[in-house]
Scaffold this motif. Structure first.
Motif, PDB file in Angstrom:
ATOM      1  N   LYS A  80       0.838  -1.203   0.000  1.00 36.87           N
ATOM      2  CA  LYS A  80       0.000   0.000   0.000  1.00 36.87           C
ATOM      3  C   LYS A  80       0.874   1.253   0.000  1.00 36.87           C
ATOM      4  O   LYS A  80       0.603   2.221  -0.721  1.00 36.87           O
ATOM      5  CB  LYS A  80      -0.928  -0.008   1.210  1.00 36.87           C
ATOM      6  N   LYS A  81       1.948   1.229   0.793  1.00 38.65           N
ATOM      7  CA  LYS A  81       2.855   2.372   0.836  1.00 38.65           C
ATOM      8  C   LYS A  81       3.555   2.558  -0.516  1.00 38.65           C
ATOM      9  O   LYS A  81       3.701   3.686  -0.994  1.00 38.65           O
ATOM     10  CB  LYS A  81       3.892   2.199   1.942  1.00 38.65           C
TER      11      LYS A  81
ATOM     12  N   ILE B 281       1.022   4.172  -3.021  1.00 35.80           N
ATOM     13  CA  ILE B 281       0.729   5.597  -2.849  1.00 35.80           C
ATOM     14  C   ILE B 281       1.984   6.443  -3.028  1.00 35.80           C
ATOM     15  O   ILE B 281       1.908   7.576  -3.542  1.00 35.80           O
ATOM     16  CB  ILE B 281       0.046   5.869  -1.487  1.00 35.80           C
ATOM     17  N   ASP B 282       3.153   5.929  -2.656  1.00 36.05           N
ATOM     18  CA  ASP B 282       4.398   6.660  -2.927  1.00 36.05           C
ATOM     19  C   ASP B 282       4.599   6.814  -4.434  1.00 36.05           C
ATOM     20  O   ASP B 282       5.103   7.847  -4.905  1.00 36.05           O
ATOM     21  CB  ASP B 282       5.597   5.931  -2.319  1.00 36.05           C
TER      22      ASP B 282
ATOM     23  N   PHE C 142      -7.416   4.423  -1.139  1.00 34.73           N
ATOM     24  CA  PHE C 142      -6.936   5.506  -0.287  1.00 34.73           C
ATOM     25  C   PHE C 142      -8.026   6.542  -0.013  1.00 34.73           C
ATOM     26  O   PHE C 142      -8.869   6.831  -0.871  1.00 34.73           O
ATOM     27  CB  PHE C 142      -5.736   6.195  -0.946  1.00 34.73           C
ATOM     28  N   THR C 143      -7.977   7.120   1.166  1.00 34.98           N
ATOM     29  CA  THR C 143      -8.885   8.216   1.505  1.00 34.98           C
ATOM     30  C   THR C 143      -8.412   9.502   0.846  1.00 34.98           C
ATOM     31  O   THR C 143      -7.274   9.591   0.366  1.00 34.98           O
ATOM     32  CB  THR C 143      -8.942   8.432   3.017  1.00 34.98           C
ATOM     33  N   SER C 144      -9.271  10.501   0.858  1.00 26.51           N
ATOM     34  CA  SER C 144      -8.905  11.803   0.313  1.00 26.51           C
ATOM     35  C   SER C 144      -7.707  12.386   1.055  1.00 26.51           C
ATOM     36  O   SER C 144      -6.812  12.976   0.446  1.00 26.51           O
ATOM     37  CB  SER C 144     -10.093  12.760   0.400  1.00 26.51           C
ATOM     38  N   ALA C 145      -7.677  12.204   2.371  1.00 24.84           N
ATOM     39  CA  ALA C 145      -6.565  12.729   3.169  1.00 24.84           C
ATOM     40  C   ALA C 145      -5.252  12.039   2.805  1.00 24.84           C
ATOM     41  O   ALA C 145      -4.204  12.686   2.701  1.00 24.84           O
ATOM     42  CB  ALA C 145      -6.857  12.560   4.657  1.00 24.84           C
ATOM     43  N   GLU C 146      -5.292  10.724   2.607  1.00 26.32           N
ATOM     44  CA  GLU C 146      -4.079   9.988   2.244  1.00 26.32           C
ATOM     45  C   GLU C 146      -3.572  10.427   0.876  1.00 26.32           C
ATOM     46  O   GLU C 146      -2.361  10.617   0.678  1.00 26.32           O
ATOM     47  CB  GLU C 146      -4.365   8.488   2.242  1.00 26.32           C
ATOM     48  N   LEU C 147      -4.486  10.596  -0.072  1.00 27.96           N
ATOM     49  CA  LEU C 147      -4.084  11.051  -1.403  1.00 27.96           C
ATOM     50  C   LEU C 147      -3.524  12.468  -1.346  1.00 27.96           C
ATOM     51  O   LEU C 147      -2.517  12.775  -1.987  1.00 27.96           O
ATOM     52  CB  LEU C 147      -5.285  10.999  -2.356  1.00 27.96           C
TER      53      LEU C 147
ATOM     54  N   LEU D 105      -2.034  13.953   1.143  1.00 30.40           N
ATOM     55  CA  LEU D 105      -0.712  13.953   1.763  1.00 30.40           C
ATOM     56  C   LEU D 105       0.348  13.469   0.771  1.00 30.40           C
ATOM     57  O   LEU D 105       1.442  14.039   0.684  1.00 30.40           O
ATOM     58  CB  LEU D 105      -0.722  13.038   2.993  1.00 30.40           C
ATOM     59  N   ALA D 106       0.024  12.442  -0.007  1.00 34.54           N
ATOM     60  CA  ALA D 106       0.984  11.901  -0.966  1.00 34.54           C
ATOM     61  C   ALA D 106       1.248  12.855  -2.127  1.00 34.54           C
ATOM     62  O   ALA D 106       2.370  12.943  -2.627  1.00 34.54           O
ATOM     63  CB  ALA D 106       0.482  10.566  -1.511  1.00 34.54           C
TER      64      ALA D 106
END
Length: 222
Positions: A106-107, A110-111, A172-177, A179-180
């Motif tokens: 997952k990391k 998103i990275d 991914f949530t909106s917050a996770e996206l 941040l990335a």
């Protein structure tokens, strides 16, 4: 998207690799015994203290132990001592080994989105994403898992009209996206077609073996 089913025993024997380079990318899954492309496997190594460690980047020293990239295979390898047999040493697999692999994948996924945005290979926003789908320029649609149903319905309708197949990720949530990507309120994102998208897809497909790429609630939407 779901994990690719394992090959049936009745299928014809696997053809020999066409080139040395292809052969170098193939490994044997210690659970099924099948020879498969590295892209569909997870590499593990046994640390000096005997702990089994995932090596998604395939860079850690030591004898590699290869397992099909799905939760059931990793759990079976841990339960049946496949790591110790393959590495020919004492090995201790953590109870949460499959969960560790999922988190690491997952990391990586998103990275990869963050790298793609900095390289200009990722676009965000409904209008831009819808346009890329309509033109066939998008390879992947990345939707925030907590986005509004109405907006999601509209962008998925645009996806169905795309002239090319487009993968969908809703992990991914909106917050996770946000941040990335270094943005705010990220809901709709598209990974543009190209070699970067193809490389990124390798980790996405491996992640699909450990968790659904779309929330279950989406399947219940009208």
């Amino acid at each position: 998207m779901t994990a690719t089913p394992k090959e049936s025993p009745e299928r014809p024997a696997r053809a020999a690799p066409a080139t040395l380079a292809q052969a170098a990318r193939e490994r044997r899954d210690v659970v099924s015994g099948e020879v498969r492309d590295e892209a569909s496997l997870i590499r593990f190594v046994v640390a000096p203290d005997g702990l089994v460690v995932p090596d998604l980047g395939r860079k850690l020293p030591g004898r590699g132990v290869w397992v099909a990239a799905d939760r059931a295979s990793v759990e079976t390898a841990a339960r049946k001592g496949a790591f110790a047999r393959s590495a020919r040493t004492k090995a201790r697999a953590p109870e949460d080994l499959a969960d560790q692999v999922e988190a690491l994948l997952k990391k990586r996924v998103i990275d990869g989105l963050g790298l793609a945005r900095r390289a200009g290979e990722l676009i965000s926003g409904f209008e831009k994403v819808a346009a890329s789908l309509a033109s066939g320029g998008a390879a992947w649609l990345i939707e925030a898992s907590d986005g509004a149903e109405d907006g999601r319905r509209k962008v998925l309708a645009a996806l169905r009209r795309s002239p090319r197949p487009v993968g969908v990720v809703g992990v991914f949530t909106s917050a996770e996206l946000g941040l990335a990507l270094g943005l705010e309120n990220v809901i709709h994102t598209a990974f543009l077609a190209g070699r970067a998208a193809d490389r990124w897809a390798t980790d996405v497909r491996r992640l699909a073996g450990f968790r659904p790429l779309l929330p279950e609630s989406w399947r219940e939407e009208p």
